[in-house]
Design a protein around this motif. Structure first.
Motif, PDB file in Angstrom:
ATOM      1  N   SER A 193      65.379 -11.745 -58.434  1.00  0.00           N
ATOM      2  CA  SER A 193      65.811 -11.348 -57.046  1.00  0.00           C
ATOM      3  C   SER A 193      67.031 -12.320 -56.760  1.00  0.00           C
ATOM      4  O   SER A 193      67.852 -12.184 -55.741  1.00  0.00           O
ATOM      5  N   ALA A 194      67.088 -13.485 -57.295  1.00  0.00           N
ATOM      6  CA  ALA A 194      68.050 -14.643 -56.919  1.00  0.00           C
ATOM      7  C   ALA A 194      69.502 -14.193 -57.418  1.00  0.00           C
ATOM      8  O   ALA A 194      70.488 -14.512 -57.161  1.00  0.00           O
ATOM      9  N   PHE A 195      69.366 -13.149 -58.349  1.00  0.00           N
ATOM     10  CA  PHE A 195      70.637 -12.800 -59.103  1.00  0.00           C
ATOM     11  C   PHE A 195      71.224 -11.684 -58.582  1.00  0.00           C
ATOM     12  O   PHE A 195      72.322 -10.922 -59.578  1.00  0.00           O
ATOM     13  N   GLY A 196      71.053 -11.000 -57.462  1.00  0.00           N
ATOM     14  CA  GLY A 196      71.570  -9.908 -57.001  1.00  0.00           C
ATOM     15  C   GLY A 196      71.162  -8.608 -57.242  1.00  0.00           C
ATOM     16  O   GLY A 196      70.137  -8.299 -58.228  1.00  0.00           O
ATOM     17  N   PRO A 197      72.076  -7.664 -57.079  1.00  0.00           N
ATOM     18  CA  PRO A 197      71.470  -6.201 -57.368  1.00  0.00           C
ATOM     19  C   PRO A 197      71.268  -5.939 -58.867  1.00  0.00           C
ATOM     20  O   PRO A 197      72.130  -6.508 -59.618  1.00  0.00           O
ATOM     21  N   GLY A 198      70.040  -5.305 -59.124  1.00  0.00           N
ATOM     22  CA  GLY A 198      69.666  -5.105 -60.578  1.00  0.00           C
ATOM     23  C   GLY A 198      68.833  -6.279 -61.282  1.00  0.00           C
ATOM     24  O   GLY A 198      68.143  -6.318 -61.991  1.00  0.00           O
ATOM     25  N   GLY A 199      68.475  -7.579 -60.230  1.00  0.00           N
ATOM     26  CA  GLY A 199      67.622  -8.505 -60.423  1.00  0.00           C
ATOM     27  C   GLY A 199      66.299  -8.662 -60.359  1.00  0.00           C
ATOM     28  O   GLY A 199      65.491  -8.938 -61.032  1.00  0.00           O
ATOM     29  N   GLU A 200      66.117  -7.945 -59.122  1.00  0.00           N
ATOM     30  CA  GLU A 200      64.574  -7.816 -58.679  1.00  0.00           C
ATOM     31  C   GLU A 200      63.788  -7.059 -59.782  1.00  0.00           C
ATOM     32  O   GLU A 200      64.079  -6.150 -60.496  1.00  0.00           O
ATOM     33  N   GLY A 201      62.514  -7.610 -59.861  1.00  0.00           N
ATOM     34  CA  GLY A 201      61.623  -7.328 -61.006  1.00  0.00           C
ATOM     35  C   GLY A 201      61.687  -7.907 -62.214  1.00  0.00           C
ATOM     36  O   GLY A 201      60.919  -7.666 -63.057  1.00  0.00           O
ATOM     37  N   HIS A 202      62.935  -8.840 -62.309  1.00  0.00           N
ATOM     38  CA  HIS A 202      63.167  -9.904 -63.643  1.00  0.00           C
ATOM     39  C   HIS A 202      62.582 -11.227 -63.250  1.00  0.00           C
ATOM     40  O   HIS A 202      62.679 -11.899 -62.178  1.00  0.00           O
ATOM     41  N   LEU A 203      62.670 -12.000 -64.452  1.00  0.00           N
ATOM     42  CA  LEU A 203      62.651 -13.383 -64.338  1.00  0.00           C
ATOM     43  C   LEU A 203      63.645 -13.950 -65.570  1.00  0.00           C
ATOM     44  O   LEU A 203      63.793 -13.364 -66.362  1.00  0.00           O
ATOM     45  N   ARG A 204      63.944 -14.988 -65.165  1.00  0.00           N
ATOM     46  CA  ARG A 204      65.077 -15.777 -65.828  1.00  0.00           C
ATOM     47  C   ARG A 204      64.583 -16.687 -66.665  1.00  0.00           C
ATOM     48  O   ARG A 204      64.010 -17.767 -65.685  1.00  0.00           O
ATOM     49  N   LEU A 205      64.467 -17.069 -67.718  1.00  0.00           N
ATOM     50  CA  LEU A 205      63.991 -18.364 -68.433  1.00  0.00           C
ATOM     51  C   LEU A 205      65.179 -18.763 -69.341  1.00  0.00           C
ATOM     52  O   LEU A 205      65.946 -18.144 -70.102  1.00  0.00           O
ATOM     53  N   CYS A 206      65.260 -20.147 -68.981  1.00  0.00           N
ATOM     54  CA  CYS A 206      66.378 -21.042 -69.845  1.00  0.00           C
ATOM     55  C   CYS A 206      65.749 -21.498 -70.850  1.00  0.00           C
ATOM     56  O   CYS A 206      64.594 -22.206 -70.948  1.00  0.00           O
ATOM     57  N   TYR A 207      66.118 -20.970 -72.165  1.00  0.00           N
ATOM     58  CA  TYR A 207      65.589 -21.793 -73.251  1.00  0.00           C
ATOM     59  C   TYR A 207      66.355 -22.619 -74.250  1.00  0.00           C
ATOM     60  O   TYR A 207      66.166 -22.789 -75.529  1.00  0.00           O
ATOM     61  N   LEU A 208      67.275 -23.342 -73.586  1.00  0.00           N
ATOM     62  CA  LEU A 208      67.902 -24.433 -73.946  1.00  0.00           C
ATOM     63  C   LEU A 208      67.075 -25.758 -73.948  1.00  0.00           C
ATOM     64  O   LEU A 208      67.212 -26.522 -73.410  1.00  0.00           O
ATOM     65  N   ARG A 209      66.000 -25.608 -74.726  1.00  0.00           N
ATOM     66  CA  ARG A 209      64.872 -26.775 -75.038  1.00  0.00           C
ATOM     67  C   ARG A 209      64.486 -26.922 -76.409  1.00  0.00           C
ATOM     68  O   ARG A 209      64.817 -25.997 -77.345  1.00  0.00           O
TER      69      ARG A 209
END
Length: 393
Positions: free
Chosen positions: A358-374
């Motif tokens: 939801s933090a990423f604007g229209p089209g984002g709700e219902g999703h999650l973002r994972l940073c994989y630079l690990r």
């Protein structure tokens, strides 16, 4: 009293949206030993060969005011790096050092739009870009990316249909945060042709250009540099943060036609009055000696992308495409409509922190973002925790 103070502020300031990413991070940091994958940075500190250059500069007493556009040595180093990267000669007069990629975006937005103007932004998108437009009184107009069997794609007809007489610019982030969408050279040419037809500016955010995963891709993603001509209305924004593990150094650059130099210099003067010399010395070394470190970062991210993608796919509940670029996995979960609540719950039951879509604007709700630079080891642990926890949502 507090409400009257807030009411007296400029609406652009008081109405600036709260960051859903920051809200999640505050919650997760009080929850114990959480694997922090909500923020866009890797797990490695700045390499010693970079920070030692800053130490030497400090010891030499380079702590005074300096060139507003950046010291000449750094501007030339950026020009050399960019010329090699894009295969065309680029003058140092095109580059302007500033305090982070975020400030580069603020400068670009200030250049191209203001109160009553509109800026078109493909979405889902990093929230700071539309917020920067809003703080200048401009209105972000979102065009949702499509998601299907070919992953995230831009509909050029929808993009052009969003243009109105108020439109002044398009903000194009490719490879994209958060989706990983990576425009082809042909798409960039079409977007640039569209901008030419309508007299629009393009703010080109190509910060993740070195992180590209398309089969057979070279060492960077397609760029507006591949299709531009002299006189095109393009401003590029970039940062040292991602490639060289320098997120905390807060240094970036703007690239634009040298004709804009005096204007950009003024905008730097009236905000930060230039970047510290000792930091700029470190940035020179990053550009000149940092290719092997960057190659290590890219290889690590590619391996981690595959590890986490396989684990998320194994849940049987997630919708996603393996990203073409950047270092984020943006995935939807069947049945989840409140991504903020889902992210909080994953902190509690999996001890893994992800950014809510939801933090990423229209089209984002219902999703999650994972940073994989690990590291692959940390990503494997987080992926296994998520594999077990997601079915509980």
């Amino acid at each position: 009293m507090t409400s009257s103070l807030l009411a007296s502020l400029r609406p652009e300031a008081s109405g600036a949206p709260a960051s859903g990413i920051v809200e999640l991070s505050k919650y997760a940091r009080t929850a114990g030993d959480v694997i922090q994958l909500w923020v866009g940075e890797g797990d490695m500190p700045t390499p010693s060969f970079i920070y030692e250059a800053a130490t030497r500069s400090l010891a030499a007493g380079e702590t005074t005011y300096t060139w507003q556009r950046g010291i000449p040595e750094l501007r030339q180093a950026i020009a050399t790096y960019a010329s090699d990267l894009y295969g065309r000669t680029l003058s140092a007069e095109r580059f302007f050092v500033c305090g982070s990629g975020m400030q580069a975006i603020q400068i670009a937005m200030t250049l191209v739009a203001g109160p009553g103007d509109e800026i078109i932004i493909p979405s889902p998108t990093w929230p700071n870009a539309p917020a920067a437009a809003g703080l200048r009184g401009a209105t972000p107009v979102f065009v949702e990316l499509d998601h299907g069997n070919r992953g995230w794609q831009i509909d050029l007809e929808k993009l052009e249909a969003a243009i109105t007489p108020k439109t002044k610019a398009m903000f194009i982030n490719t490879p994209s945060n958060p989706t990983g969408w990576t425009a082809t050279k042909e798409e960039l040419a079409a977007i640039l042709a569209m901008a030419r037809r309508h007299g629009l500016w393009i703010v080109a955010d190509e910060i993740y250009t070195r992180f590209v995963w398309t089969d057979g891709a070279p060492h960077r993603a397609p760029s507006f540099h591949d299709v531009r001509e002299d006189g095109d209305r393009i401003v590029w924004v970039n940062t040292f943060s991602k490639n060289w593990a320098m997120t905390g150094w807060r240094t970036g650059w703007v690239e634009a036609d040298p004709a804009l130099g005096d204007v950009i210099e003024n905008l730097i003067q009236y905000s930060t009055s230039g970047s510290p010399v000792f930091i700029q010395r470190a940035c020179i070394v990053a550009l000149e000696r940092g290719e092997s470190f960057l190659a290590h970062q890219v290889a690590k991210a590619r391996k981690a992308r595959d590890i986490v993608s396989e684990a998320i796919e194994a849940t049987g509940r997630c919708r996603f495409s393996r990203p073409e670029g950047a270092f984020y996995l943006f995935f939807g979960i069947d049945g989840v409509t409140d991504s903020n609540a889902a992210a909080m719950k994953l902190v509690d039951i999996a001890k893994v922190g992800l950014a809510p879509g939801s933090a990423f604007g229209p089209g984002g709700e219902g999703h999650l973002r994972l940073c994989y630079l690990r590291s692959p080891e940390q990503i494997a642990l987080a992926a296994e925790r998520l594999r077990l926890a997601i079915p509980q949502l």
